[in-house]
Design an enzyme around this catalytic site. Structure first.
Site, short mmCIF file in Angstrom:
data_model
loop_
_atom_site.label_atom_id
_atom_site.label_comp_id
_atom_site.label_asym_id
_atom_site.label_seq_id
_atom_site.Cartn_x
_atom_site.Cartn_y
_atom_site.Cartn_z
N LEU A 1 10.17 51.63 17.49
CA LEU A 1 10.94 50.39 17.40
C LEU A 1 11.73 50.17 18.68
O LEU A 1 12.16 51.10 19.34
CB LEU A 1 11.90 50.45 16.21
N GLY B 1 10.46 48.57 21.26
CA GLY B 1 9.49 48.19 22.27
C GLY B 1 9.82 48.71 23.66
O GLY B 1 10.58 49.66 23.84
N HIS C 1 42.74 33.61 35.36
CA HIS C 1 42.98 34.28 36.65
C HIS C 1 43.69 35.61 36.41
O HIS C 1 44.57 35.70 35.55
CB HIS C 1 43.87 33.39 37.52
N GLY D 1 3.98 42.42 23.05
CA GLY D 1 4.59 42.66 24.35
C GLY D 1 3.62 42.76 25.50
O GLY D 1 2.54 42.18 25.49
#
Length: 576
Positions: A144, A146, A552, A251
């Site tokens: 899992l 990928g 800022h 993929g």
């Protein structure tokens, strides 16, 4: 009295956790601070430690069990000490009744969906479909997460983080008053840290599947007919599977160029190999000046490896605005990296050092570069060879599946997403967005993939990010535009972080000032780019960016200043 190890509350909204692995077994000695069990919650795996010394007397919750917060996990005490409860048995876990949802869930449908592939496209598609009421099964042949979580995005960024820290200490430390002697790279620990992060994230996906009732089948799928799959499971058995809809999310894999001698030399590695080296090489030739090659080149250069890049084309990083590429290349040269453009590789020869890469320069002469390792990074190709697209009647171009903006293929009920489709960026967040689109269309919610807000992030040093149109693309399309730039050298926070190296560039329509593109190189660039994606998606103008107060001191101020400069209103830089 025995100590009761309870399920901790690991987050404000956590109600239960899953026991993923017991590190200590019954009868094991336990010391204060020892990790005794791993708990999965949502997408994270957490380690639970003991607060006492003793022996693991009784494990109450087994691996895979869901346990509510403050529920009993185990008992720790002196050897032979009785465990509270009848006959010394472990006390039962605190009963748990899930809270009723504030709004009753409406059934969207009971469709059955098969997702082929459990990467960032597949697992997101599966979870989204399950949220909408589908019965989802994911077929995954390896692991899992990928490529992204296991051998791609996440591991690469782990190496780059280690490299960035080393560079900061060496290059900036003394200047900011941090003197460190003997900084060295513990390369095995670099690799271990990478592995630990990947493991934590991938194990979390299993927890998400359980939470969303997504089933997982370990195996490899292929089409045997349109809309019909044959799955060869890890136990050797084969099962034919059909569903109301199939999502292909297989993929991509590293492309291997037909360079003579490349496959025969064990010192020629791809990105997967570069992420699992046991020893830091002294030298490396990188074939390919794209994102993957240059990211890994930056990491290894910071570790101390001598890097030589060879590229067949006359340019690098074509996906970035030209101004960003110039700054990035200049920095990489300062890191000691050598670049050879218009220098196609002819062959790879054996070498006592490791390998010799023989190229032909733009004058037509052969030149050679020797190194311990050769990283082959010439791109990736769709990972569809095992699917038998012809049997599935899926229209494709050399294995790249053709889809529309709803992620529909040429076969009704079959969808494809991510790197395996044709014509889209091969990025993890692209696949995830496509996964949600496919799932929603299957479940009756019309959705379309719109790539105009899709950012490209390049983790070179300094990191770069881009979204929308580049100046070159505006010229090609004949668009009237104006440009605002703000140097990081004029931003206080950027000066602190990296000495002010970098720039923010905003491209806007000339007449109305609508944001057409945003391009950043410098500290936090890959995080800052989300503002540009949002601006493009919401069709914001320069005036609206300017009207938004930016805090800022932050690097985000540079975004507003670039918008001001486009309108010739810059406060902290020239308006010329």
């Amino acid at each position: 009295m025995a100590y009761e190890l309870k399920m901790p509350q690991l987050g404000l909204t956590m109600e239960e956790g899953t026991v993923s692995k017991w590190v200590k077994k019954e009868g094991d000695a336990v010391k204060t601070g020892d990790v005794v069990v791993e708990i999965t919650t949502d997408k994270l795996t957490n380690e639970v430690t003991s607060e006492v010394d003793g022996t693991m007397l009784k494990i109450v919750a087994q691996e895979g069990d869901d346990v509510p917060v403050k529920g009993t996990l185990a008992w720790i005490g002196k050897p032979g000490e009785a465990v509270p409860g009848t006959g010394g048995a472990a006390a039962p876990a605190v009963p748990f009744a899930p809270a009723a949802p504030a709004v009753p869930a409406k059934p969207v449908g009971d469709k059955k969906i098969i997702v082929v592939g459990g990467g960032p496209g597949g697992y997101v598609a599966a979870i989204r479909a399950a949220q909408l009421g589908a019965k989802v099964t994911v077929v995954e042949r390896e692991h899992l997460g990928g490529t992204c979580l296991n051998i791609g995005c996440i591991p690469t960024k782990c190496l780059l983080h280690s490299a960035e820290l080393i560079s900061d200490i060496k290059e900036q430390g003394a200047e900011i008053g941090v003197k460190v002697k003997g900084v060295e790279v513990d390369f095995p620990q670099v690799i271990k840290h990478k592995n630990d992060i990947s493991k934590q994230l991938t194990s979390g996906i299993a927890g998400l599947f359980k939470m969303n009732k997504v089933a997982k089948v370990d195996g490899e799928a292929k089409f045997v007919a349109p809309g019909k799959l044959s799955v060869k499971k890890s136990d050797g058995s084969t099962e034919e599977m059909t569903a109301d809809a199939i999502i292909v999310a297989t993929g991509s894999i590293n492309a291997v160029p037909p360079i003579p001698g490349l496959k025969e030399n064990p010192n020629c590695i791809d990105s997967t190999g570069a992420l699992s080296l046991e020893k830091l090489p002294k030298s490396m030739v990188v074939i390919g000046a794209g994102v993957i090659g240059l990211e890994l080149a930056c990491a290894y250069a910071a570790f101390g490896t001598k890097i030589t890049v060879v590229e067949a084309l006359d340019h690098m990083l074509p996906m970035l605005d030209g101004d960003l590429t110039k700054i990035g290349v200049a920095h990489m040269k300062k890191m000691g990296m050598e670049f050879n453009l218009e220098c196609p590789v002819q062959r790879v020869d054996a070498s006592p050092v490791g390998a010799k890469v023989v190229c032909k320069n733009k004058e037509g002469k052969e030149i050679a570069f020797e190194a311990e390792k050769v990283l082959v990074a010439v791109g990736r190709r769709a990972n569809t060879a095992m699917l038998d697209l012809d049997a599935g009647k899926l229209d494709n171009d050399r294995g790249r599946i053709k889809v529309n903006d709803k992620m529909e293929t040429s076969v009704p009920g079959v969808y494809a997403i991510g790197d395996c489709v044709m014509g889209y960026a091969q990025l993890a967040h692209t696949a995830s967005a496509m996964g949600e689109v496919a799932a929603e269309n299957i479940m009756g919610i019309e959705a379309h993939y719109d790539q105009k807000t899709n950012p490209t992030c390049v983790y070179i040093e300094p990191e770069a990010a881009s979204v929308g149109l580049t100046e070159e693309q505006c010229k090609e399309q004949g668009l009237a535009y104006k440009v605002g730039k703000f140097p990081m050298a004029a931003n206080g926070k950027a000066l602190i972080l990296n000495g002010g190296e970098g720039v923010v560039k905003i491209i806007a329509g000339k007449e109305y000032g609508e944001i057409l593109g945003m391009h950043i190189i410098g500290p936090r660039a890959t995080d800052l780019i989300a503002e540009g994606a949002l601006a493009i998606g919401e069709e914001m103008t320069l005036d609206e960016l300017i009207a938004t107060i930016h805090s800022h001191p932050t690097v985000t101020e540079a975004m507003r200043e670039a918008a001001l400069q486009a309108e010739k209103r810059a406060i902290h830089t020239s308006n010329k």
